[in-house]
Structure formats: C-alpha cells, structure tokens
Design an enzyme around this catalytic site. Structure first.
Site, PDB file in Angstrom:
ATOM      1  N   TYR A 144      -5.700 -25.073 -47.972  1.00  0.00           N
ATOM      2  CA  TYR A 144      -4.880 -23.909 -48.293  1.00  0.00           C
ATOM      3  C   TYR A 144      -5.757 -22.676 -48.254  1.00  0.00           C
ATOM      4  CZ  TYR A 144      -2.016 -20.656 -51.056  1.00  0.00           C
ATOM      5  OH  TYR A 144      -1.299 -19.567 -51.503  1.00  0.00           O
ATOM      6  N   ASP A 238     -13.955 -20.843 -46.518  1.00  0.00           N
ATOM      7  CA  ASP A 238     -13.097 -20.354 -47.590  1.00  0.00           C
ATOM      8  C   ASP A 238     -13.611 -20.960 -48.891  1.00  0.00           C
ATOM      9  OD1 ASP A 238     -11.214 -19.787 -49.465  1.00  0.00           O
ATOM     10  OD2 ASP A 238      -9.483 -20.410 -48.270  1.00  0.00           O
ATOM     11  N   LYS A 266     -11.178 -16.068 -57.104  1.00  0.00           N
ATOM     12  CA  LYS A 266     -11.205 -16.829 -58.360  1.00  0.00           C
ATOM     13  C   LYS A 266     -12.394 -16.489 -59.273  1.00  0.00           C
ATOM     14  CE  LYS A 266      -7.802 -20.033 -56.824  1.00  0.00           C
ATOM     15  NZ  LYS A 266      -7.527 -20.698 -55.577  1.00  0.00           N
TER      16      LYS A 266
HETATM   17  C1  PLP Z   1      -6.618 -20.025 -54.452  1.00  0.00           C
HETATM   18  C2  PLP Z   1      -7.065 -20.090 -53.063  1.00  0.00           C
HETATM   19  C3  PLP Z   1      -6.749 -19.085 -52.125  1.00  0.00           C
HETATM   20  C4  PLP Z   1      -5.807 -17.962 -52.436  1.00  0.00           C
HETATM   21  O1  PLP Z   1      -6.285 -17.123 -53.430  1.00  0.00           O
HETATM   22  P1  PLP Z   1      -5.229 -16.186 -54.203  1.00  0.00           P
HETATM   23  O2  PLP Z   1      -6.088 -15.389 -55.133  1.00  0.00           O
HETATM   24  O3  PLP Z   1      -4.290 -17.119 -54.905  1.00  0.00           O
HETATM   25  O4  PLP Z   1      -4.550 -15.350 -53.204  1.00  0.00           O
HETATM   26  C5  PLP Z   1      -7.291 -19.168 -50.863  1.00  0.00           C
HETATM   27  N1  PLP Z   1      -8.103 -20.195 -50.526  1.00  0.00           N
HETATM   28  C6  PLP Z   1      -8.434 -21.168 -51.391  1.00  0.00           C
HETATM   29  C7  PLP Z   1      -9.354 -22.252 -50.966  1.00  0.00           C
HETATM   30  C8  PLP Z   1      -7.905 -21.157 -52.680  1.00  0.00           C
HETATM   31  O5  PLP Z   1      -8.193 -22.166 -53.511  1.00  0.00           O
END
Ligand code: PLP
Length: 429
Positions: A144, A238, A266
C-alpha cells in the site's frame, strides 16, 4: 464491558461523517461491530469514551513510537504553539528536522516535507518519472502506498496481478502506467522489463506492512536493486511505515540496500501530519524551485508538526529502543505460537522490529496471496476477545501491530494473558 458511549457517538457520527470515520479501517468493517471512540491516551495506554483502558498496539498505525504524550514531545509542541501555527514562510525547525532525517538515511542529501505518506509517495513517483523521463512504475501486489490514483491497484485488495483500479473513481487511464509484480519474486519484475522499455522505477515497502507484516527473502532487495541499476531504473523505497521502526533510519540499510528515492511519514511527525521524500542531490535538484518538477504545499513544514517530529526523533535516538523492540516482539510471538498450539489453531507470525502480526493460516506468508489464506473470521473473534481483555489491536487481519517504547513488563504480561484468552475464544468458534 460497556461500549455505550462509543455506540452513541457512532450513531451521531453517521449523520455528517461518512461511516462516522475519516479513514476506512477505523470503521471496524472487517471485524464487525461498531468502532471505538477515543477520549485520550498516555504512554502505552489508550482510553475510550466509556473509560475502558487498553494497551495500545495500534499507536495511530505507527507514529506514536514513544507512546502517547511523551513529556519531551509535549513540551516541544507547547513551546512551538506560543509562536504561531503556520506562516507560509520557512522556519529554522524545518532545517533541523531535515538534518536529522538526512543524517539517518545515508543516501539522502536533501528532503522535502509534505503533509502525509500519500503525498510523500505521489511526489516520489513524480520525481522518479521526472528524473528518468519514463512513465511506467512497477508496484507489488499487497503493498500500500497511500490513496493516490496511480497506485491504488492491488493495494492490499483482492485485485492482485490484474492492472485494475482497486477503487471506484480511479480511471483506467490513471493506472495504465502501473505494472503489478509479486513480492519476493524478482522474476515477476524482470518479466515486465522484458515487455516494456519505459519503466521509471519500482516502488516497494522494504518490509511489507499493509498485507500484514511480510519480510523480504534473503537477497530479494539486493538483487532487485542490482537489476534496476542494470536497467537504468530507480528503486523507490516507501518507508512511510518502516522508517525508524527497526533502527534509527531506514529498513533498507538493514538489508544492505540503498534506494534512489525514499518516502517517509508516520514516525517522522510523531503524531502530526508529516510526510517526506528525499534522495541524493542529483535527483532532488529536479524539484522546484531548483528544477522543473512541481510540488508544493500550503501547510508543508508546519511549525508545530516540525517541533513534534524533531522532539520525537531526538528522543527516539536517545532511547535507542530497537533491541527492546525485538525482544518484546519475540516474546509476543512466542506467546502467540504457544497459545495457538495449546488450542490447536494454525497461526503464522511475521515480525520486523516494532511491527508484527499473526496470520490465522498454516501457510508461511511471504507475499499477498499467502497472506490471503488467513482465516479472517478467526481474526475477528480474536480481535474482540483482545478488546475485552484490554488490548487495542488494528481491526484487520492485514494490518501490523505496533510496539511503543512506553510498553512495560506489566503491559507485556497483560498482552500475553489476553492472547491466551483470545486463542481460547477462537478455538470455541
Ligand atoms: C500509511 C502508509 C502510507 C500512507 O500514508 P498516509 O499518511 O496515510 O497518507 C503510504 N505507504 C505506506 C507504506 C504506509 O504504511
């Protein structure tokens, strides 16, 4: 256990909010029942509006790595608040946080702050395209990367392998440059390169965290990077979830791999809306005002969020809780496996640093397909029994549990006791 006040707020919330939530996973759709409404949190504990207290293993899906309201973070943001909330001009704290982040990622010379992980990744993808002059991006099924159109394909949904939009409202045109590969399977990446000569790069979570926790096989990341270098394509890591979770810095380094572009979120905001993308100078110089790739944000580098991020990362570095995280995760893993065995339930546990989760399956989970063999009905029963026993878990089989450095021995014992009761409940289904 009383959930009356949560239920009342849920009913009220349904009127003007969509499903009474502002992010779908909070709706508890996959475990049934109504969502909890939270009143407050402190340290390792979160309290709902009915005054039920839980050990928090959600931690806002990762950011609260020091636990809630750490006194140093609280102090830093209180101080920042006194000077104003947003200026539309630069502040010194942006430079400070940028240095902390760049120092923690050896391959990162420059960073740009944005307001969410989604924004970080969509900008990182744009940058990869700007730098290579190519359009196609490979992503892995089950990873994701936020809710931008182009990557909302096989994003932990059931649409793996087909390049079909994983959401209504995403036009096919938006995903036509997105190719799907299989996690931990380099051949599936090579197959795309054999068919296309306009691939800008590959994006991945160095450790999958959005199909449950899925770790990379031995040389997967290294071989992937080498292959991409050969092909002149970029590796986009990511690390929105994994960043600062298993070491101070990125998961990439633990696997001996450096990405060309790294996306963060995060933890780096310590609970405030912060995302970031960064790379070596040559790549970052593509970004406006230095280069021709446009990306902007009214609230980007917000002074309160920067203060929260600096305080969180500084304290995290001082605490260096990573050994403790591994130990606690190992203990929870043992407890899950022991109780599962006692009640004859098939469980596989995956973990990495301070993220982990059990899958209710007898299959070893190394990709999205294998994660999907999990019995989500069992997870739902497990989840609610954990709630009843005072443990707040993400309400989905496919979300990671998070550990904070605020967890103490008594908390851990409570988690273990709850696990045993929850496995027993599953065995009686
Ligand atoms: C949470 C997450 C996102 C999205 O971040 P948001 O702050 O919710 O937009 C993208 N990539 C990864 C791997 C994530 O865990």
């Amino acid at each position: 256990m009383k959930l009356k006040e949560s239920q009342k707020l849920y009913t009220k919330g349904l009127v003007n909010l969509v499903g009474a939530v502002n992010s779908p996973v909070r709706a508890f759709a996959s475990v049934g029942g109504n969502p909890l409404f939270i009143k407050k949190a402190k340290g390792s504990t979160i309290t709902d509006v009915d005054n039920n207290k839980y050990i928090d293993l959600v931690l806002s899906y990762g950011p609260m790595i020091l636990g809630h309201r750490h006194k140093k973070v609280q102090k830093a943001i209180t101080k920042a608040l006194k000077n104003g909330y947003s200026f539309g001009a630069s502040t010194e704290n942006e430079i400070k946080l940028a240095k902390i982040v760049c120092d923690a990622f050896p391959e990162m010379d420059k960073v740009r702050f944005v307001n969410s992980g989604t924004e970080a990744v969509l900008s990182g993808i744009r940058l990869a395209r700007a730098f290579t002059g190519k359009d196609k991006i490979i992503k892995f099924a089950g990873c994701y990367h936020g809710h931008q159109d182009a990557l909302l394909v096989a994003a932990g949904s059931g649409l793996a392998t087909l390049s079909l939009p994983g959401s209504k409202g995403v036009p096919e045109g938006a995903v036509k440059n997105t190719l799907i590969a299989k996690y931990n399977d380099l051949e599936s990446v090579k197959a795309h390169f054999e068919q296309h000569d306009d691939i800008a790069g590959v994006i991945l979570e160095p450790v999958g965290g959005n199909m449950g926790v899925v770790t990379p096989k031995d040389n997967f990341l290294k071989e992937l990077k080498e292959y991409l270098q050969e092909k002149g394509a970029l590796l986009i890591a990511d690390e929105v979830m994994t960043g600062f979770r298993s070491k101070f810095g990125g998961a990439q380094e633990l696997f001996g791999v450096t990405a060309d572009i790294t996306c963060l979120g995060k933890v780096i905001g310590g609970g405030f809306p912060v995302g970031a993308y960064g790379a070596r100078n040559e790549i970052m110089e593509m970004v406006a005002p230095l280069g021709g790739m446009y990306q902007a944000g009214t609230l980007s580098g917000n002074p309160i969020a920067m203060a929260g991020g600096i305080a969180t990362l500084t304290e995290l570095k001082r605490q260096n809780p990573y050994k403790k995280f591994n130990k606690v995760a190992e203990e929870i893993e043992k407890s899950l496996l022991k109780s599962a065995k006692k009640f004859e339930i098939n469980v596989t546990v995956n973990r990495f640093g301070s993220m982990m989760n059990p899958f209710f399956t007898d299959v070893k989970v190394t990709n999205f397909e294998e994660a999907q063999t999990s019995d989500t009905k069992k997870f739902a029963v497990f989840f609610w029994e954990m709630i009843k026993n005072g443990i707040f878990l993400p309400p989905s089989q496919f979300e990671a549990w998070f550990l904070s450095s605020a967890l103490n021995k008594a908390d851990l014992n409570k988690v273990k006791l709850a696990i045993d009761k929850a496995m027993e409940a599953v065995s009686k289904m």
